[in-house]
Structure formats: C-alpha cells, structure tokens
Design a protein around this motif. Sequence first.
Motif, short mmCIF file in Angstrom:
data_model
loop_
_atom_site.label_atom_id
_atom_site.label_comp_id
_atom_site.label_asym_id
_atom_site.label_seq_id
_atom_site.Cartn_x
_atom_site.Cartn_y
_atom_site.Cartn_z
N GLU A 56 49.25 -37.70 -20.59
CA GLU A 56 49.61 -38.10 -19.23
C GLU A 56 51.10 -37.95 -18.98
O GLU A 56 51.54 -37.62 -17.87
N LEU B 164 51.76 -47.04 -14.95
CA LEU B 164 51.07 -46.38 -13.84
C LEU B 164 51.39 -47.06 -12.52
O LEU B 164 51.62 -46.39 -11.50
N LYS C 140 40.34 -34.78 -17.90
CA LYS C 140 41.71 -34.29 -17.81
C LYS C 140 41.78 -32.80 -18.19
O LYS C 140 42.46 -31.99 -17.53
N GLU D 177 51.71 -34.34 -18.37
CA GLU D 177 51.10 -34.00 -17.09
C GLU D 177 52.03 -34.37 -15.94
O GLU D 177 52.26 -33.58 -15.02
N GLU D 178 52.58 -35.58 -16.00
CA GLU D 178 53.49 -36.04 -14.95
C GLU D 178 54.85 -35.35 -15.03
O GLU D 178 55.55 -35.23 -14.02
N TYR E 136 46.37 -39.55 -25.67
CA TYR E 136 46.00 -39.61 -24.25
C TYR E 136 47.22 -40.00 -23.41
O TYR E 136 47.50 -39.40 -22.38
N ALA F 145 50.32 -30.69 -21.90
CA ALA F 145 49.35 -31.73 -21.54
C ALA F 145 47.95 -31.33 -21.98
O ALA F 145 47.19 -32.14 -22.55
N PHE G 31 56.62 -43.05 -15.70
CA PHE G 31 55.92 -42.20 -16.66
C PHE G 31 56.78 -41.89 -17.89
O PHE G 31 56.25 -41.50 -18.92
#
Length: 380
Positions: A335, A304, A370, A338-339, A331, A346, A309
């Motif tokens: 992410e 992060l 989320k 998502e990125e 999880y 996601a 990512f």
Amino acid sequence: MKTWLFVLTGLLCFELGAQVQKEIFESFKLQERRDVSYYFPENYSEDQKYPLIVVLDAEYLFDLVVANAKFYSEHQRMPETIIVGVHQAEDDIRWDDCDFEQTTGLPTEKGAKFYEFLGTELIPYLETSYNIAPFKMFVGYDITANFGNYFLFKDRSLFNSYLSISPVLATEMESRVPSRLSDLNQQIFYNVVLEKEKTEDRQRILQMNNAIKSIDKESLHFFFDEYDNADHVSIAAYGISKAFDNVFKIFRPISPKEYKTEILTSDEPVFKYLEDRYDMIENLLGFRKPVELNDIMAIYAACLKKDDFESLKPLSEICKKQYPDTMMGFYFEGEYYEELGEPKKAFKTFEKAFQMEEIDFLTKDMALDKIDALKADFGY
C-alpha cells in the motif's frame, strides 16, 4: 566473601513450573531464617525480562498481589512479573522488622538489618538468578508501607514504584518523603492508598499528599487514592488493583479513546506515536515490549484515516520482524508503494503478501484484489 552471600534451603532445586513456592531463606544479615514466597509466571522464559514486585506482610498481601498481577497480565494491562513476598506475621515480627526510632524516625538496629536483608541479600539473589528487569515495585501496609520510604533515601532509589497502603508514618516522614521525591533524579511512581475513616496518622498522610502534589516534575508520577467505603482491612484489596492501573497504564494496548483523542488529533506522523509509546515503555520498565497486534492495527487505521502513507513503511518493517510468517508486513508495504506512485514495486510486494499467512482482517483475497487492480490499470 561478599557480605550478601547466603544459603537458600530448597529454592535452588524447585522448578519454575510450580508458580508459587514458599521457602526458607537463611539470612546472613539478620542471622535468622525467614519464610519467603515466590511467584514466577507460568511461561517464564530466559529470553524475557520480568519486573520484580517485593511484597512485605506476605501472609496478607502476597496472594492478593499475585492474583491481581496474573489477572492484569493475562489481559495485557501489565507485564508478567516475578513477585517475592516476605512473611512477617509470626510473633508479629513485622513491627520489629520495620520499627523506627521515635526521636529520629530512622530504622532501629533490627530495622537497619532488615533493610540490608532486602537490599543486599534477597533482591541481589533474584537479580543474579533470574531475568529481572530494572523496574522494581515495593508493596507495604501500615508499618511496612512506611518502611519502603527508606529506600528513597539512597543516592538512587532501589525501587521505581512504591505502593504505600494506609501507612503508619515514621517521625517527620510527611515532610521528608516530599523533599526526597523532589530531589530524586529518576522516574518514580509513588502510590498512596488511604481509607476515609480516621486513623492515627490520617492528618499527616494528607499533609504529605498536599506536599507531594505541589511538586512539578515530569519524572514523578504521584497517585493518591482515597476510598469512602473502605476500612483499614479492606483498603489493601482496593489499593493493589488501583496501583497497577496507575503504574502500568502505558503498558496497555491502545484504547479506542486514545485512538480518537490522541492519535487522530496529533500533528506528528502516526508512526511516531507508536515509536514514542514503546520507547517510553522501555525507558520506564527497562525492557522492550513486543508491539501488540492491536496497536499495529490502530496505527494502520490512523495512517489511512489521516492519509499518512509515509508511516506505512516503518510500520511494515515492524510487522515483518514481529509477524514474519504473515502477510501483514508486505501488504502494508504494498500500500505504501501504491500510494507513492510506484505500481511495479506495489505489484511485486502484494504478490509476496498473497503467499503469506492471513492475519486479523487481512486476507489473501484482499491481496489478490490489489494485484488484479494493478494488472487492470498497468497491464502487469
């Protein structure tokens, strides 16, 4: 019949639950019965491999080594180990076991037999009876410390690590040891611990230290530790813990300092740091260490922090394998998607995470947040 076959009295029936056991070992090579002590981790498992530590002068050193090993392993600073100690105090037999010819520096006839006892009887028995990892460590003190050096002169050293506490050096050993360490083509940890007060061999030990320090070789890990306030007795207690620090540094969880100075400053992908670290542990110690939760969280934080990512995907796969009942793997994968700009994947992945157990700072509420955010943005 192979020459290393022998009889053990009592050992075959003792339970591993008894962590420390002293037994009589009947040696074919020595034609003697010898007192030997064994330590096995309390939770010894057939599914795990354990480094072996061989300790001479067991009357003095065995309990010290066991106490330090238990303390360090309980705090994840070294792996759990099997420890064997050979008793040598009765009738001062240590000097016969480890004696050498003054002219050649080679073991005497009794010393050669003791060498065979360790290398072809005691250690092979443990290797065939228990889950011994390839990594082996030798611990000796003054005359018994010198004896460990003879194992360097095999085509391949029997031990990967040596702790030589205030050694009494055999003839020409101050030059022979550096020469052999320079030639050996394997990973060797060589620790010398010395008190500051004068001993008969002090100048020769310092000469050996200077020669070894000049060797530029990645496979040689040399440590020389000298203590101002130690004497020839207390040096043993100083030396054992320091040697464990030196040898098993790579085994410790990632520290805050390591995170800041090595992981965050590296140009490599964050996950590669974790991968290389655990590959190195396996290469050095001979077994695969499960990835620490502390290390996973350190790598996650670095992903992060550095906007790396891509590293989240392989990190999530490790989490699924090692912590399969927790939400961590899904999880992190959520992410990642998502990125990556794949909201549908996601969303489904965070839903899976929500159904799993919470772990560390990861909670179901975080997964739900989320999911709700993706619903609001994309209408899922």
